[in-house]
Enzyme design. Structure first.
Site, mmCIF file in Angstrom:
data_model
loop_
_atom_site.group_PDB
_atom_site.id
_atom_site.type_symbol
_atom_site.label_atom_id
_atom_site.label_comp_id
_atom_site.label_asym_id
_atom_site.label_seq_id
_atom_site.Cartn_x
_atom_site.Cartn_y
_atom_site.Cartn_z
ATOM 1 N N ARG A 101 0.821 -1.217 0.000
ATOM 2 C CA ARG A 101 0.000 0.000 0.000
ATOM 3 C C ARG A 101 0.853 1.265 0.000
ATOM 4 O O ARG A 101 0.557 2.226 -0.715
ATOM 5 C CB ARG A 101 -0.953 -0.011 1.204
ATOM 6 C CG ARG A 101 -1.860 1.206 1.334
ATOM 7 C CD ARG A 101 -2.437 1.709 0.020
ATOM 8 N NE ARG A 101 -3.093 0.683 -0.770
ATOM 9 C CZ ARG A 101 -3.358 0.802 -2.067
ATOM 10 N NH1 ARG A 101 -2.989 1.892 -2.729
ATOM 11 N NH2 ARG A 101 -3.963 -0.157 -2.714
ATOM 12 N N LYS A 136 3.161 24.751 -3.221
ATOM 13 C CA LYS A 136 1.870 24.200 -2.797
ATOM 14 C C LYS A 136 1.901 22.679 -2.890
ATOM 15 O O LYS A 136 1.240 22.061 -3.718
ATOM 16 C CB LYS A 136 0.744 24.802 -3.632
ATOM 17 C CG LYS A 136 0.568 26.293 -3.415
ATOM 18 C CD LYS A 136 -0.516 26.880 -4.295
ATOM 19 C CE LYS A 136 -0.637 28.381 -4.090
ATOM 20 N NZ LYS A 136 -1.652 28.999 -4.975
ATOM 21 N N LYS A 168 6.378 38.860 -2.167
ATOM 22 C CA LYS A 168 4.979 38.780 -2.554
ATOM 23 C C LYS A 168 4.206 40.001 -2.041
ATOM 24 O O LYS A 168 4.778 40.873 -1.384
ATOM 25 C CB LYS A 168 4.374 37.470 -2.051
ATOM 26 C CG LYS A 168 5.141 36.228 -2.551
ATOM 27 C CD LYS A 168 4.344 34.972 -2.437
ATOM 28 C CE LYS A 168 3.148 35.010 -3.336
ATOM 29 N NZ LYS A 168 2.853 33.759 -4.017
ATOM 30 N N GLU A 198 6.619 39.965 -6.962
ATOM 31 C CA GLU A 198 5.279 39.761 -7.527
ATOM 32 C C GLU A 198 4.620 41.109 -7.796
ATOM 33 O O GLU A 198 4.680 42.022 -6.958
ATOM 34 C CB GLU A 198 4.448 38.956 -6.533
ATOM 35 C CG GLU A 198 2.996 38.771 -6.913
ATOM 36 C CD GLU A 198 2.198 38.107 -5.809
ATOM 37 O OE1 GLU A 198 1.330 38.783 -5.222
ATOM 38 O OE2 GLU A 198 2.455 36.925 -5.519
ATOM 39 N N ASP A 220 1.155 38.230 -11.565
ATOM 40 C CA ASP A 220 0.164 37.440 -10.842
ATOM 41 C C ASP A 220 -1.264 37.811 -11.243
ATOM 42 O O ASP A 220 -1.664 38.986 -11.189
ATOM 43 C CB ASP A 220 0.342 37.646 -9.335
ATOM 44 C CG ASP A 220 -0.486 36.671 -8.516
ATOM 45 O OD1 ASP A 220 -0.483 35.472 -8.845
ATOM 46 O OD2 ASP A 220 -1.141 37.115 -7.555
#
Length: 280
Positions: A101, A136, A168, A198, A220
């Protein structure tokens, strides 16, 4: 075949095996399978895709039982069709069943990422644009998932917070604006550390270009026409990266703007597991 050392992958595989085997091991196999039973098994594809996770699946089997003979039939990064054998495993039936598994969970998950990435990459043919992933990723599985992106023909963005400066919108707000953020970043960055910033608008892009100090600009959530204007305005002075709302259906039109990179978190957070099975 793209690989990273087993040493770096082993902790996550050991953790998964501990999670599955628990405190008492595989009680079903111990109760049902006579001691000394030997079998040959195969990991087979149930659907078409791009293979990833064979290195990790092999490691799972070997950690459970180093005496198992593990023979890859398709390497990470190769395409597979329904019915193809990806790996053969021979030895103790109990050992094969106890590792099954975990091996399939990794192989199916990572092959799904490689397959989705390959689909995105296919949309870039004939252009200079490259597909890249983001941070992510599933907590604890970043090394494996970023490796799967490479197997699908994509590229890796920064690995984590420590290997590149990415300013960012929240950094800009907290620092007091684009000029302040870029000034502080370039003052502290070593000659080996890239600086990316960004922007959400063409006005912000103009401020970045006027300020200087960035190596890469992340465009972005811009419309396709604005992306084209941004690439024209940059004029090759910075590496351009388009991000936000990057679905496969949109990739070709974004490539046509001339951006250098398209980054998509979907490659790792939204990939469907490829259907694989282990057959005795």
């Amino acid at each position: 075949m793209t690989q990273i050392p087993d040493l770096l992958l082993e902790p996550m595989v050991r953790h998964a095996l501990h999670e599955d085997l628990g405190a008492y091991g595989d009680v079903t196999t111990r109760a049902v399978i006579p001691e000394g039973t030997r079998y040959a098994a195969r990991i087979n594809a149930r659907e078409a895709g791009v293979v990833s996770g064979m290195q990790i699946a092999a490691l799972a089997f070997r950690l459970v039982d180093p005496a198992l003979r593990v023979t890859p039939r398709l390497a990470d990064g190769q395409p597979c069709a329904p019915g193809d054998t990806l790996m053969e495993i021979e030895g103790s039936a109990a050992s094969i069943l106890s590792a099954e598994r975990v091996a399939l969970n990794f192989a199916g998950r990572l092959s799904g990422i490689a397959t989705l990435t390959a689909g995105f990459v296919a949309e870039t043919r004939g252009t200079k644009t490259r597909i890249t992933c983001t941070r992510k990723t599933t907590p604890g599985l970043r090394a494996a998932e970023k490796l799967a992106v490479l197997h699908g023909g994509g590229f890796n963005h920064r690995y984590g917070l420590s290997d590149a400066i990415l300013i960012k919108d929240n950094h800009i707000a907290a620092a007091g604006g684009i000029r302040a953020a870029l000034g502080a970043a370039t003052a502290s960055a070593s000659h080996m550390l890239k600086v990316e910033i960004e922007v959400d608008t063409l006005e912000q892009l103009s401020e970045v270009l006027e300020t200087g100090g960035a190596d890469v600009v992340l465009l972005d959530n811009m419309s396709t026409p604005d992306l084209a204007r941004a690439v024209e305005r940059v004029g090759g002075r910075l590496v351009t990266e388009a991000s936000g709302n990057m679905r496969r259906a949109r990739v070709a039109e974004v490539c046509a703007t001339g951006v250098d990179y398209i980054s998509s978190g979907a490659l790792t957070h939204s990939a469907r597991t490829l259907d694989l099975g282990l057959d005795f």
